[in-house]
Design a protein around this motif. Structure first.
Motif, PDB file in Angstrom:
ATOM      1  N   ASP A  16       0.849  -1.192   0.000  1.00  0.00           N
ATOM      2  CA  ASP A  16       0.000   0.000   0.000  1.00  0.00           C
ATOM      3  C   ASP A  16       0.884   1.240   0.000  1.00  0.00           C
ATOM      4  N   ALA A  17       0.270   2.398   0.032  1.00  0.00           N
ATOM      5  CA  ALA A  17       1.023   3.644  -0.075  1.00  0.00           C
ATOM      6  C   ALA A  17       1.961   3.871   1.099  1.00  0.00           C
ATOM      7  N   ASP A  18       1.750   3.151   2.203  1.00  0.00           N
ATOM      8  CA  ASP A  18       2.613   3.268   3.375  1.00  0.00           C
ATOM      9  C   ASP A  18       3.661   2.162   3.452  1.00  0.00           C
ATOM     10  N   GLY A  19       3.725   1.312   2.422  1.00  0.00           N
ATOM     11  CA  GLY A  19       4.754   0.284   2.376  1.00  0.00           C
ATOM     12  C   GLY A  19       4.387  -1.020   3.051  1.00  0.00           C
ATOM     13  N   ARG A  20       3.118  -1.171   3.443  1.00  0.00           N
ATOM     14  CA  ARG A  20       2.682  -2.439   4.031  1.00  0.00           C
ATOM     15  C   ARG A  20       2.200  -3.384   2.942  1.00  0.00           C
ATOM     16  N   VAL A  21       2.350  -4.682   3.159  1.00  0.00           N
ATOM     17  CA  VAL A  21       1.898  -5.668   2.176  1.00  0.00           C
ATOM     18  C   VAL A  21       0.398  -5.523   1.947  1.00  0.00           C
ATOM     19  N   ASP A  22       0.009  -5.481   0.675  1.00  0.00           N
ATOM     20  CA  ASP A  22      -1.393  -5.355   0.276  1.00  0.00           C
ATOM     21  C   ASP A  22      -1.846  -6.713  -0.277  1.00  0.00           C
ATOM     22  N   ARG A  23      -2.439  -7.537   0.589  1.00  0.00           N
ATOM     23  CA  ARG A  23      -2.837  -8.884   0.183  1.00  0.00           C
ATOM     24  C   ARG A  23      -3.954  -8.856  -0.857  1.00  0.00           C
TER      25      ARG A  23
END
Length: 305
Positions: A16-23
């Motif tokens: 996502d835009a914050d660098g977290r994995v987007d499942r």
């Protein structure tokens, strides 16, 4: 086990835009690859920013990839870890996820140790009882082994059933491997972003493992190859070549930007270092993609954010 062959796009890790994995974004990309007509997919690979993932992230997304592909297309799992123990954990997780093969890059920790490399691949083969694909990535990503060195490893580690060859000149190396293996391999795949696929297929490559942003074009090209239509293979290759050349520079950033413009993911965020687009790069990419809309469909987001 059925031999794998054909087009196996490498799945990127979606953030996502914050660098977290987007499942959810990852799942949409898997569905797109399946709908494209690909024979299988790969995760994680070099194009997945796997060095930027924690072990838990890799295991979670590997399980998700296995769940999403099961009964639909073949899944090849990247099982190269930072240690033998990590590689074994990934290999076991890949088997549980239903992987048809383990793709394992030659580890730097065994550079110059051919006996150690053979023992490593034998060990992974015994741990997971799953065919291994030796990923012969060029330095600095891998060890860039010679065809002769690979053939010696194949003799010493029977679990190695496939090779993904990515060193230059790829075509000559694929010929050397196929001739030298004398049936001792189930196949040799091309990589290197699909930029040399016409030569690789002409030399008998089993398949290709490109990035996934133009999966339907790669699938159509391989279908033409299977039908013996070399002219169509070359026409499709020439249509997509500008994007493939740009992808060689911007790597995962290009792949994700194309997927974003196609409406498949919300963010083109990357964790890995590398060149970023400027305004002119975005303009050039737009022109390339507009020329492919008759084959890929209209862009959902034709311009940069």
């Amino acid at each position: 086990m059925t031999r794998i062959a054909g087009v196996f796009p490498v799945l990127p890790t979606i953030f996502d835009a914050d660098g977290r994995v987007d499942r959810e974004g990852f799942a949409r990309v898997v569905d797109y690859v399946i709908a494209s007509g690909a024979d299988g997919c790969v995760f994680p690979g070099l194009a997945s920013e796997y060095d930027e993932l924690t072990l838990d992230e890799r295991l979670d997304l590997m399980a998700l990839a296995g769940e999403l592909t099961r009964g639909r297309i073949a899944f090849v799992a990247g099982a190269g870890g930072r240690s033998d123990a990590e590689s074994a954990a990934l290999a076991l997780a890949a088997k549980q996820a239903g992987a048809a093969a383990l793709m394992v890059v030659t580890p730097h920790r065994l550079d110059g140790d051919e006996a150690g490399l053979a023992a490593f691949y034998r060990y992974l083969g015994s741990v997971a009882d799953t065919p291994i694909m030796l990923q012969n990535a060029p330095r600095p990503m891998g060890l860039g082994l010679s065809p002769d060195a690979i053939l010696r490893l194949v003799e010493q580690a029977p679990a190695i059933r496939y090779v993904k060859e990515e060193n230059m000149p790829c075509g000559q190396r694929i010929t050397a491997l196929l001739d030298g293996a004398k049936g001792g391999l189930d196949g040799v795949f091309g990589g290197a972003g699909g930029r040399y696929i016409t030569d690789e297929l002409a030399r008998g490559a089993t398949g290709t493992m490109p990035a996934c942003e133009l999966a339907e074009m790669h699938a159509a090209m391989f279908a033409a190859h299977r039908a013996g239509d070399e002219g169509q293979v070359r026409r499709l290759f020439e249509r997509m070549l500008p994007v493939l050349l740009m992808q060689a520079v911007f790597r995962w950033r290009l792949t994700k930007e194309v997927l974003r413009r196609r409406g498949l993911i919300d963010s083109a965020f990357v964790r890995a270092a590398g060149p970023a687009f400027d305004a002119m790069d975005h303009r050039e990419l737009t022109q390339m993609l507009l020329l492919l809309e008759d084959l890929t469909g209209p862009l959902s987001h034709p311009a940069a954010v």
